[in-house]
Scaffold this motif. Structure first.
Motif, short mmCIF file in Angstrom:
data_model
loop_
_atom_site.label_atom_id
_atom_site.label_comp_id
_atom_site.label_asym_id
_atom_site.label_seq_id
_atom_site.Cartn_x
_atom_site.Cartn_y
_atom_site.Cartn_z
N ASN A 115 0.87 -1.17 0.00
CA ASN A 115 0.00 0.00 0.00
C ASN A 115 0.91 1.23 0.00
N PRO A 116 1.29 1.74 -1.16
CA PRO A 116 2.30 2.80 -1.23
C PRO A 116 1.98 3.98 -0.32
N GLY A 117 2.95 4.34 0.50
CA GLY A 117 2.78 5.46 1.42
C GLY A 117 2.42 5.05 2.82
N ALA A 118 1.99 3.80 3.03
CA ALA A 118 1.70 3.34 4.37
C ALA A 118 2.99 3.32 5.19
N VAL A 119 2.86 3.46 6.50
CA VAL A 119 4.05 3.55 7.35
C VAL A 119 4.77 2.21 7.41
N THR A 120 6.07 2.27 7.68
CA THR A 120 6.91 1.08 7.75
C THR A 120 7.76 1.14 9.02
N LYS A 121 8.60 0.15 9.16
CA LYS A 121 9.54 0.08 10.29
C LYS A 121 10.31 1.38 10.44
N TYR A 122 10.67 2.00 9.31
CA TYR A 122 11.53 3.18 9.37
C TYR A 122 10.75 4.43 9.79
N SER A 123 9.46 4.46 9.53
CA SER A 123 8.63 5.55 10.06
C SER A 123 8.67 5.51 11.58
N ALA A 124 8.58 4.29 12.15
CA ALA A 124 8.59 4.13 13.60
C ALA A 124 9.96 4.48 14.19
N LEU A 125 11.03 4.06 13.53
CA LEU A 125 12.37 4.43 14.00
C LEU A 125 12.56 5.94 13.97
N MET A 126 11.99 6.59 12.95
CA MET A 126 12.10 8.04 12.86
C MET A 126 11.38 8.72 14.03
N LEU A 127 10.19 8.24 14.37
CA LEU A 127 9.46 8.84 15.49
C LEU A 127 10.21 8.62 16.79
N LYS A 128 10.82 7.45 16.95
CA LYS A 128 11.65 7.21 18.13
C LYS A 128 12.78 8.24 18.21
N ALA A 129 13.41 8.50 17.08
CA ALA A 129 14.52 9.45 17.06
C ALA A 129 14.05 10.87 17.37
N LYS A 130 12.91 11.26 16.80
CA LYS A 130 12.39 12.62 17.04
C LYS A 130 12.08 12.82 18.52
N LEU A 131 11.48 11.82 19.15
CA LEU A 131 11.19 11.92 20.58
C LEU A 131 12.49 12.00 21.38
N ALA A 132 13.45 11.14 21.04
CA ALA A 132 14.72 11.11 21.77
C ALA A 132 15.45 12.44 21.63
N LEU A 133 15.35 13.08 20.45
CA LEU A 133 15.99 14.37 20.25
C LEU A 133 15.40 15.40 21.19
N LEU A 134 14.07 15.44 21.30
CA LEU A 134 13.43 16.38 22.21
C LEU A 134 13.81 16.11 23.65
N ASP A 135 14.01 14.83 23.99
CA ASP A 135 14.32 14.45 25.37
C ASP A 135 15.80 14.50 25.68
N GLY A 136 16.65 14.80 24.69
CA GLY A 136 18.08 14.88 24.92
C GLY A 136 18.76 13.54 25.10
N ASP A 137 18.13 12.47 24.60
CA ASP A 137 18.72 11.13 24.68
C ASP A 137 19.49 10.87 23.39
N TYR A 138 20.72 11.35 23.32
CA TYR A 138 21.46 11.32 22.07
C TYR A 138 21.96 9.92 21.71
N ASN A 139 22.12 9.06 22.70
CA ASN A 139 22.46 7.67 22.38
C ASN A 139 21.34 7.00 21.60
N LEU A 140 20.10 7.27 22.02
CA LEU A 140 18.96 6.69 21.30
C LEU A 140 18.80 7.35 19.94
N VAL A 141 19.02 8.65 19.85
CA VAL A 141 18.98 9.32 18.55
C VAL A 141 19.98 8.65 17.60
N LEU A 142 21.18 8.41 18.09
CA LEU A 142 22.22 7.84 17.24
C LEU A 142 21.88 6.41 16.81
N SER A 143 21.43 5.59 17.75
CA SER A 143 21.17 4.19 17.40
C SER A 143 20.01 4.06 16.42
#
Length: 477
Positions: A213-241
């Protein structure tokens, strides 16, 4: 593009069958919904319908123009725009005079819209549980997990937006919960991160444009949201991983033409990790899937023909001077659409009336030459870009530098696309400047970068909970 197949998916969105239960967070049942009693949960061929229903609600509510204004206007890259007296509340937001906006209708509508996504997702997950009672094969159980992950991503993204706007807020994960108290921003973020772990494990290992289903979210959409949250929270190890996982997948790359990235050729490019999707089905009239005036809200008041709108959220003089001083012409050409001039695509923008803006957001502009003949709505048939690979690269660069590593490689990929020279031993401040240039006028990213780096006055961080919601639930006071 498998156009006919995609059209079938869009028609499924339009005719989605999803259930929502009534509570104080919901303004109304979404259109095209049906009651649970009409659903045959033994018919597993219909199991995707609750998912498509959540996408339909999310596309509309996440593209609400009032919410966009609330997110964008507080950064130093944007002004209110339009007529000086039109939606004056946005100017109060710009000046952090939040005591004047607690009863602002758009603030309340943004709250209702985001919780509408949450409650729709909750109901859809309940529907999937009922389908799951009839899922006997491994294939059906795997589909069930994937579909649940899609819904949980969209619900998690709505909660992410909620915490961006209000900080602490109710964590509604069951539509039977009433009169909830606020959960801390930290607790809501922890919940979202846990949900994204489930999504990473159960969503396809693909780009969104590779999805069945072109455009539906994937594993990488979820990883991106994890990174965005970690960036706001200052968890740079999680941003990096998390960003390392996206980069090392070798599935994404920057779209070569920054200007066209935001126009029809750039829809669902290999740079996209999440887009809000809209279509006119390539027809001159008739059925279409459109945003909630997201494009018209930012279109030029002084435009002509199809290239005109309400004139809000205009580039500030500060961001214009910033890009000029950097000789950042590629981004300037894309981000700024000046009046009394032709766009690079050949559309003429008339000078406005006295007091009206002389520059508009070019990232919300779709050239008339790219529109489907017969269609006249500004931005028709274009998507809204939400998560981009450029952000992955710059988050990765910043995390590396903050952790004592070298971030030049990911940073310079973004700079090279903008036709800028490479940097050596880049600093955090240089990366933050790159973010300011790259994401100007997009989703309030500039404001949130200022927020997380401590560059805002006290009390500017979060909006007040709408008075309407406090009246409904005094626990929110």
């Amino acid at each position: 593009m498998k156009y006919n197949f995609r059209k079938q998916i869009w028609l499924l969105l339009l005719a989605s069958a999803t259930l929502v239960s009534c509570n104080d967070f919901i303004d109304r049942l979404p259109e095209n919904s049906v009651e649970a009693s009409t659903v045959d949960y033994t018919n597993l061929t219909d199991m995707y319908k609750p998912v498509s229903g959540v996408y339909a609600v999310a596309n509309l509510k996440l593209s609400f123009w009032g919410e966009l204004g609330l997110m964008v206007v507080r950064g130093d890259d944007a002004n209110k725009g339009s007529n000086p007296n039109d939606q004056i509340e946005f100017q109060y937001c710009k000046e952090f005079k939040y005591d004047k906006i607690q009863s602002y209708w758009a603030l309340n509508s943004s709250w209702e819209g985001l919780y509408n996504i949450v409650s729709t997702a909750n109901a859809a997950l309940n529907s999937l549980d009922k389908y799951g009672e009839n899922a006997k094969t491994d294939a059906d159980k795997n589909k069930l997990a994937k579909y649940s992950a899609e819904i949980r991503f969209l619900r998690g993204y709505a909660f992410y937006r909620i915490t961006q706007l209000w900080g602490a807020a109710p964590l509604l994960i069951d539509n039977q919960q009433l009169n909830l108290t606020k959960s801390s921003k930290e607790d809501v973020h922890k919940f979202i991160q846990s949900e994204m772990d489930f999504c990473v494990s159960n969503l396809p290992d693909e780009r969104p444009n590779q999805n069945v289903n072109p455009g539906a979210v994937t594993k990488y959409s979820a990883l991106m949201l994890k990174a965005k949250l970690a960036l706001l929270d200052g968890d740079y190890n999680l941003v990096l991983s998390t960003t390392d996982q996206i980069i090392n997948s070798n599935k994404f790359n920057l779209y070569s033409d920054f200007y066209q990235l935001f126009k029809i050729p750039g829809k669902l490019s290999n740079e996209s990790l999440f887009e809000l999707q809209f279509t006119d089905f390539g027809t001159a009239s008739g059925q279409s899937v459109t945003s909630d005036a997201w494009f018209a809200f930012q279109g030029p008041r002084s435009g002509t023909g199809f290239i005109q709108g309400w004139g809000f959220m205009t580039p500030s003089q500060s961001i214009r001077d910033f890009l000029t001083a950097r000789n950042d012409s590629v981004r300037a050409k894309t981000t700024f659409m000046y009046t009394n001039a032709y766009t690079p695509s050949g559309d003429w923008i008339n000078p406005g009336q006295p007091g009206e803006p002389d520059c508009y957001n070019g990232k919300a502009y779709t050239p008339s030459s790219q529109m489907t003949p017969g269609r006249t709505d500004y931005g028709m048939n274009n998507n809204i870009r939400v998560f981009r690979y450029a952000d992955v690269l710059l988050m990765n660069a910043e995390a590396k530098v903050r952790l004592g590593q070298n971030g030049d490689s990911p940073l310079n990929l973004v700079r090279q696309r903008a036709k800028l020279s490479s940097l050596t031993n880049a600093t955090v401040d240089q990366i933050l400047d790159e973010r300011r240039a790259e994401f100007a006028m997009e989703w309030g990213d500039r404001f949130y970068d200022l927020l997380r780096t401590g560059k805002l006055p006290a009390g500017a961080e979060y909006y007040p909970i709408p008075q309407n919601q406090i009246d409904l639930n005094p626990n929110l006071k």
